[in-house]
Design an enzyme around this catalytic site. Structure first.
Site, PDB file in Angstrom:
ATOM      1  NE  ARG A  30      -3.337  -1.038   2.861  1.00  0.00           N
ATOM      2  CZ  ARG A  30      -4.280  -1.888   2.477  1.00  0.00           C
ATOM      3  NH1 ARG A  30      -5.101  -1.578   1.484  1.00  0.00           N
ATOM      4  NH2 ARG A  30      -4.410  -3.060   3.058  1.00  0.00           N
ATOM      5  CG  ASP A  31       1.632   5.563  -2.169  1.00  0.00           C
ATOM      6  OD1 ASP A  31       2.276   5.581  -3.226  1.00  0.00           O
ATOM      7  OD2 ASP A  31       1.725   6.468  -1.295  1.00  0.00           O
ATOM      8  CB  ILE A  32       3.395   5.541   3.047  1.00  0.00           C
ATOM      9  CG1 ILE A  32       3.408   5.558   4.578  1.00  0.00           C
ATOM     10  CG2 ILE A  32       4.036   6.783   2.463  1.00  0.00           C
ATOM     11  CD1 ILE A  32       4.808   5.454   5.166  1.00  0.00           C
ATOM     12  CG  ASN A  88       4.716   9.521 -11.222  1.00  0.00           C
ATOM     13  OD1 ASN A  88       3.920   9.906 -12.066  1.00  0.00           O
ATOM     14  ND2 ASN A  88       4.390   9.412  -9.951  1.00  0.00           N
ATOM     15  CG  HIS A 101       7.248   2.926  -7.936  1.00  0.00           C
ATOM     16  ND1 HIS A 101       8.484   3.530  -7.894  1.00  0.00           N
ATOM     17  CD2 HIS A 101       6.340   3.926  -7.847  1.00  0.00           C
ATOM     18  CE1 HIS A 101       8.328   4.831  -7.782  1.00  0.00           C
ATOM     19  NE2 HIS A 101       7.037   5.105  -7.755  1.00  0.00           N
ATOM     20  CG  HIS A 103       1.942   5.138  -8.714  1.00  0.00           C
ATOM     21  ND1 HIS A 103       1.917   5.705  -7.460  1.00  0.00           N
ATOM     22  CD2 HIS A 103       3.159   5.462  -9.238  1.00  0.00           C
ATOM     23  CE1 HIS A 103       3.056   6.355  -7.243  1.00  0.00           C
ATOM     24  NE2 HIS A 103       3.825   6.230  -8.302  1.00  0.00           N
TER      25      HIS A 103
HETATM   26  P1  5GP Z   1       6.722   8.203  -7.268  1.00  0.00           P
HETATM   27  O1  5GP Z   1       6.339   9.632  -7.088  1.00  0.00           O
HETATM   28  O2  5GP Z   1       8.204   7.964  -7.075  1.00  0.00           O
HETATM   29  O3  5GP Z   1       6.190   7.606  -8.539  1.00  0.00           O
HETATM   30  O4  5GP Z   1       5.944   7.416  -6.134  1.00  0.00           O
HETATM   31  C1  5GP Z   1       6.490   7.060  -4.921  1.00  0.00           C
HETATM   32  C2  5GP Z   1       5.341   6.678  -4.041  1.00  0.00           C
HETATM   33  O5  5GP Z   1       5.861   5.979  -2.934  1.00  0.00           O
HETATM   34  C3  5GP Z   1       4.562   7.886  -3.491  1.00  0.00           C
HETATM   35  O6  5GP Z   1       3.196   7.779  -3.872  1.00  0.00           O
HETATM   36  C4  5GP Z   1       4.770   7.799  -1.996  1.00  0.00           C
HETATM   37  O7  5GP Z   1       3.609   8.134  -1.259  1.00  0.00           O
HETATM   38  C5  5GP Z   1       5.171   6.345  -1.776  1.00  0.00           C
HETATM   39  N1  5GP Z   1       6.098   6.134  -0.682  1.00  0.00           N
HETATM   40  C6  5GP Z   1       7.203   6.871  -0.392  1.00  0.00           C
HETATM   41  N2  5GP Z   1       7.848   6.360   0.676  1.00  0.00           N
HETATM   42  C7  5GP Z   1       7.125   5.277   1.060  1.00  0.00           C
HETATM   43  C8  5GP Z   1       7.288   4.326   2.113  1.00  0.00           C
HETATM   44  O8  5GP Z   1       8.225   4.378   2.911  1.00  0.00           O
HETATM   45  N3  5GP Z   1       6.355   3.356   2.210  1.00  0.00           N
HETATM   46  C9  5GP Z   1       5.288   3.259   1.346  1.00  0.00           C
HETATM   47  N4  5GP Z   1       4.426   2.270   1.559  1.00  0.00           N
HETATM   48  N5  5GP Z   1       5.122   4.133   0.339  1.00  0.00           N
HETATM   49  C10 5GP Z   1       6.016   5.123   0.196  1.00  0.00           C
END
Ligand code: 5GP
Ligand code: ZN
Length: 109
Positions: A30-32, A88, A101, A103
């Protein structure tokens, strides 16, 4: 494993996360900081920085990431209402974690 990578640490269970699925190739957690009622991250175990770094030889893991997203959407019953799949790419594209990753976003009314 890249020692300064948060997602590598999550995959190694050195940092906590809410895991929803895992197999030998990828994990889903799950996204945090969810940006939708359903917001999961589909993450290959292998450390790849971004879509910029993939080659044709990474085709299998990319396909598996997409199929995993499809299965998670069915499991959550959001497949018919619909969802978004998002990569992204690099800073200008909104990437903040430099471990590839996908989403999975959905669940809107
Ligand atoms: P990005 O912007 O790199 O595509 O997405 C990174 C995602 O990872 C963001 O939506 C952010 O909320 C999530 N995220 C960042 N740090 C953590 C973490 O420590 N744990 C979890 N579960 N999600 C994270
Ligand atoms: Zn990593």
């Amino acid at each position: 494993m890249q020692s300064d990578c948060i997602f590598c640490k999550i995959i190694q269970k050195e940092l906590p996360a809410d895991f929803l699925f895992e197999n030998e190739n990828l994990v889903v957690f799950r996204d945090i900081n969810p940006k939708a009622p359903v917001h999961q991250l589909i993450v290959p175990r292998q450390h790849l920085r971004s879509i910029n770094d993939i080659t044709i030889s990474d085709g299998q893991i990319l396909t598996e990431m997409i199929f995993t997203a499809q299965k998670m959407a069915v499991k959550l019953k959001i497949d018919r209402s619909g969802y978004k799949l998002l990569f992204n790419v690099e800073k200008g594209g909104g990437q903040v974690i430099f471990h590839l990753h996908l989403h999975l976003l959905g669940g809107w009314k």
